[in-house]
Design a protein around this motif. Structure first.
Motif, mmCIF file in Angstrom:
data_model
loop_
_atom_site.group_PDB
_atom_site.id
_atom_site.type_symbol
_atom_site.label_atom_id
_atom_site.label_comp_id
_atom_site.label_asym_id
_atom_site.label_seq_id
_atom_site.Cartn_x
_atom_site.Cartn_y
_atom_site.Cartn_z
ATOM 1 N N ALA A 126 0.841 -1.212 0.000
ATOM 2 C CA ALA A 126 0.000 0.000 0.000
ATOM 3 C C ALA A 126 0.873 1.258 0.000
ATOM 4 C CB ALA A 126 -0.927 -0.009 1.218
ATOM 5 N N LEU A 127 1.970 1.223 0.719
ATOM 6 C CA LEU A 127 2.850 2.401 0.780
ATOM 7 C C LEU A 127 3.522 2.637 -0.586
ATOM 8 C CD1 LEU A 127 4.042 4.634 2.546
ATOM 9 C CD2 LEU A 127 5.785 3.025 3.336
ATOM 10 N N ILE A 128 3.919 1.557 -1.227
ATOM 11 C CA ILE A 128 4.535 1.713 -2.560
ATOM 12 C C ILE A 128 3.490 2.277 -3.543
ATOM 13 C CG2 ILE A 128 5.694 0.505 -4.472
ATOM 14 C CD1 ILE A 128 6.736 -1.544 -2.421
ATOM 15 N N GLU A 129 2.255 1.768 -3.423
ATOM 16 C CA GLU A 129 1.189 2.274 -4.312
ATOM 17 C C GLU A 129 0.997 3.769 -4.120
ATOM 18 O OE1 GLU A 129 -2.023 -0.624 -3.524
ATOM 19 O OE2 GLU A 129 -2.028 -0.902 -5.703
ATOM 20 N N LYS A 130 1.054 4.191 -2.887
ATOM 21 C CA LYS A 130 0.881 5.619 -2.577
ATOM 22 C C LYS A 130 1.985 6.437 -3.266
ATOM 23 C CE LYS A 130 -1.093 8.768 -0.080
ATOM 24 N NZ LYS A 130 -2.473 9.016 -0.354
ATOM 25 N N LEU A 131 3.201 5.915 -3.202
ATOM 26 C CA LEU A 131 4.332 6.632 -3.812
ATOM 27 C C LEU A 131 4.182 6.665 -5.338
ATOM 28 C CD1 LEU A 131 7.193 5.271 -1.517
ATOM 29 C CD2 LEU A 131 6.439 7.655 -1.689
ATOM 30 N N ILE A 132 3.641 5.596 -5.904
ATOM 31 C CA ILE A 132 3.429 5.582 -7.365
ATOM 32 C C ILE A 132 2.353 6.614 -7.732
ATOM 33 C CG2 ILE A 132 2.612 4.187 -9.336
ATOM 34 C CD1 ILE A 132 3.993 1.762 -8.088
ATOM 35 N N GLN A 133 1.260 6.606 -6.947
ATOM 36 C CA GLN A 133 0.166 7.577 -7.172
ATOM 37 C C GLN A 133 0.684 9.011 -7.143
ATOM 38 O OE1 GLN A 133 -2.711 7.298 -4.031
ATOM 39 N NE2 GLN A 133 -3.373 5.256 -4.704
ATOM 40 N N ARG A 134 1.613 9.269 -6.253
ATOM 41 C CA ARG A 134 2.129 10.637 -6.121
ATOM 42 C C ARG A 134 3.219 10.943 -7.153
ATOM 43 N NH1 ARG A 134 3.435 13.276 -0.941
ATOM 44 N NH2 ARG A 134 1.657 14.624 -1.209
ATOM 45 N N GLY A 135 3.495 9.956 -7.996
ATOM 46 C CA GLY A 135 4.477 10.179 -9.071
ATOM 47 C C GLY A 135 5.920 10.107 -8.609
ATOM 48 N N ILE A 136 6.138 9.601 -7.379
ATOM 49 C CA ILE A 136 7.509 9.580 -6.849
ATOM 50 C C ILE A 136 8.165 8.222 -7.080
ATOM 51 C CG2 ILE A 136 8.833 9.785 -4.673
ATOM 52 C CD1 ILE A 136 6.860 11.894 -3.802
ATOM 53 N N ALA A 137 7.340 7.205 -7.385
ATOM 54 C CA ALA A 137 7.913 5.880 -7.650
ATOM 55 C C ALA A 137 7.440 5.418 -9.024
ATOM 56 C CB ALA A 137 7.467 4.910 -6.568
#
Ligand code: AMP
Ligand code: ZN
Length: 472
Positions: A126-137
């Protein structure tokens, strides 16, 4: 009196104030062991340092929630699982059990939470998904997910808070998949590592395909899940500052879960490393010790704990076997003094009110946990107490008050006092046999038993209250 601690984030000694508006609760996360082997004496320096921080906060009246993660999936573990042909669970479980045993041997207070990375897979994802959503990952062509340093910096965030980084010298756009890398090659790092054949059956499903998490994201996910997106204290050895802790900050603050302008962690503390006989510990140099190696040499957990607690946490500590012998001698001085105080106090009890010992001890530790200074206070007290005992000026009430003060500070030091119960049963049996022989006026046998006790490392002393055993 207020507690001041060095904060790696500000590179200065700061007053410690918790985030809790009532000023009482403290959330503390210590990076725990990677369970692929027995923890070595260097690891133990860091974990005993963590125990000191926790105990001192509790002594100061804080209610501490102590979290120590168990890293049970990462590069080194997978390599060992492959080599030993075991399952990940079986392999890591044995070292986790041994780790807890060692914590107890060193009289460390057990953490309230010991989360395992493999039990937190959905939080990590879930944390990685959040970072992807924010364009950081982003997902790379190999199927792995990476943290983008450029995008993170582009959001106005600073990469390089615990250590100074020179971005001009870094190669832009590079990626690192390994969990450990040098600051000169700081680059986009792996959050999720796509499954490769060498991983065997160590993999989990994810929105990006099968794989496993990177080490850094494990700590971000577990610490924030248990302590919330902002918490007070984060600890580890100095080697973890970069990249591990720097990446933890980037991931946790990059996900943007903090509110009210708060940071992921308010206060970062790092313990300096331990050397053995002046050198970096290594198996090939023959200067590598686990705790059980030292127990096998006849030392006790208490002696090891004492030695690890003699130096300031921000100073490199040189561990030697001679130093351990010295620890034994120092503890014997302390034990002798406490033993005499107990004799004088008899049944009398007292409270530790207005004790200069407690006051000086507190003042010293308030100063960025000046533990060597605190031991100085303790041994000065031992000297003065011995002097008063020698001149017969200590009344039972004074001795009881002195013992109460000692117990109060020992809640922090955790070295206790050697008591009669610590005499091994076979030694006690010999002492009893000697008493019986003396009663039967068989002095030859009594002397022979005394010699046998001596050869086993115990002296027996006849006191008005009966025979007393003392470790030589
Ligand atoms: P590890 O199990 O390798 O993840 O390490 C556990 C903890 O021990 C980390 O906080 C490390 O920083 C710390 N550590 C590793 N080597 C040493 C050392 N020689 N002296 C002090 N702490 C160490
Ligand atoms: Zn960690």
């Amino acid at each position: 009196m207020s507690l001041k601690l060095f904060n790696t984030l500000s590179r200065s000694v700061q007053e410690f104030t918790p985030l809790d508006p009532t000023g009482k609760a403290v959330g503390m996360y210590c990076c725990g062991p990677t369970v692929y082997d027995f923890a070595h004496i260097g690891n133990w320096r860091t974990f005993v340092f963590g125990d000191l921080v926790r105990r001192y906060l509790e002594f100061k009246g804080y209610t501490v929630t102590h979290v120590m993660n168990i890293t049970d999936v990462e590069d080194k573990i997978i390599k060992r699982v492959r080599e030993t042909k075991t399952s990940l669970k079986d392999f890591t479980a044995q070292y986790e059990t041994e780790f807890t045993e060692d914590l107890k041997t060193l009289n460390c207070r057990l953490p309230h939470h010991t989360p395992r990375a493999t039990d937190f897979m959905s939080d990590i994802i879930a944390l990685i998904e959040k970072l992807i959503q924010r364009g950081i990952a982003y997902k790379a062509s190999d199927g792995s997910v990476y943290f983008s340093i450029d995008k993170y910096r582009g959001c106005g965030c600073t990469y390089g808070q615990l250590v100074k980084l020179n971005f001009d010298e870094m190669r832009v756009g590079e990626r690192v998949k390994s969990d450990d890398y040098a600051k000169e090659t700081a680059a986009d790092f792996a959050l999720w590592k796509a499954r490769v054949p060498e991983d065997g059956d160590v993999f989990w499903p994810s929105p990006w395909g099968e794989g496993r998490p990177g080490w850094h994201i494990e700590c971000s996910a577990m610490s924030m899940k248990i302590l919330g997106p902002s918490f007070d204290l984060h600890l580890g050895g100095e080697d973890l500052m970069f990249p591990h802790h720097e990446d933890e900050i980037a991931q946790s603050e990059g996900a943007g879960l903090q509110s009210n302008g708060r940071r992921f962690v308010k206060h970062w503390m790092h313990g300096a490393h331990l050397l053995v006989e002046g050198k970096k510990m290594s198996k090939s140099a023959g200067n590598f010790f686990t705790l059980r190696d030292l127990l096998d040499k006849g030392f006790t957990g208490r002696e090891v704990r004492y030695l690890l607690l003699t130096a300031h946490y921000r100073e490199t500590f040189n561990f030697t076997l001679d130093g351990l012998q010295g620890a034994r001698t120092s503890l014997a001085r302390l034990d002798e003094c406490l033993g005499k105080l107990r004799e004088i106090a008899g049944q009398q009890t007292a409270e530790a009110t207005n004790s200069p010992l407690v006051q000086q001890f507190t003042e010293t530790l308030d100063d960025d946990l000046n533990i060597s200074g605190a031991w100085g206070v303790v041994f000065e007290w031992v000297r003065e107490t011995n002097r008063r005992i020698a001149e017969n000026s200590l009344k039972p009430a004074d001795a009881a008050a002195a013992l109460a003060a000692w117990e109060k500070i020992d809640a922090v030091l955790g070295v206790g006092a050697k008591t009669e119960t610590e005499v091994p049963p076979e030694i006690q049996a010999l002492a009893d046999a000697r008493t019986a022989a003396k009663k039967a006026r068989d002095f030859k046998r009594a002397d022979a038993i005394r010699d046998e006790l001596k050869s086993k490392g115990w002296a027996i002393e006849d006191t008005p209250k009966g025979p007393k055993l003392k470790k030589i």
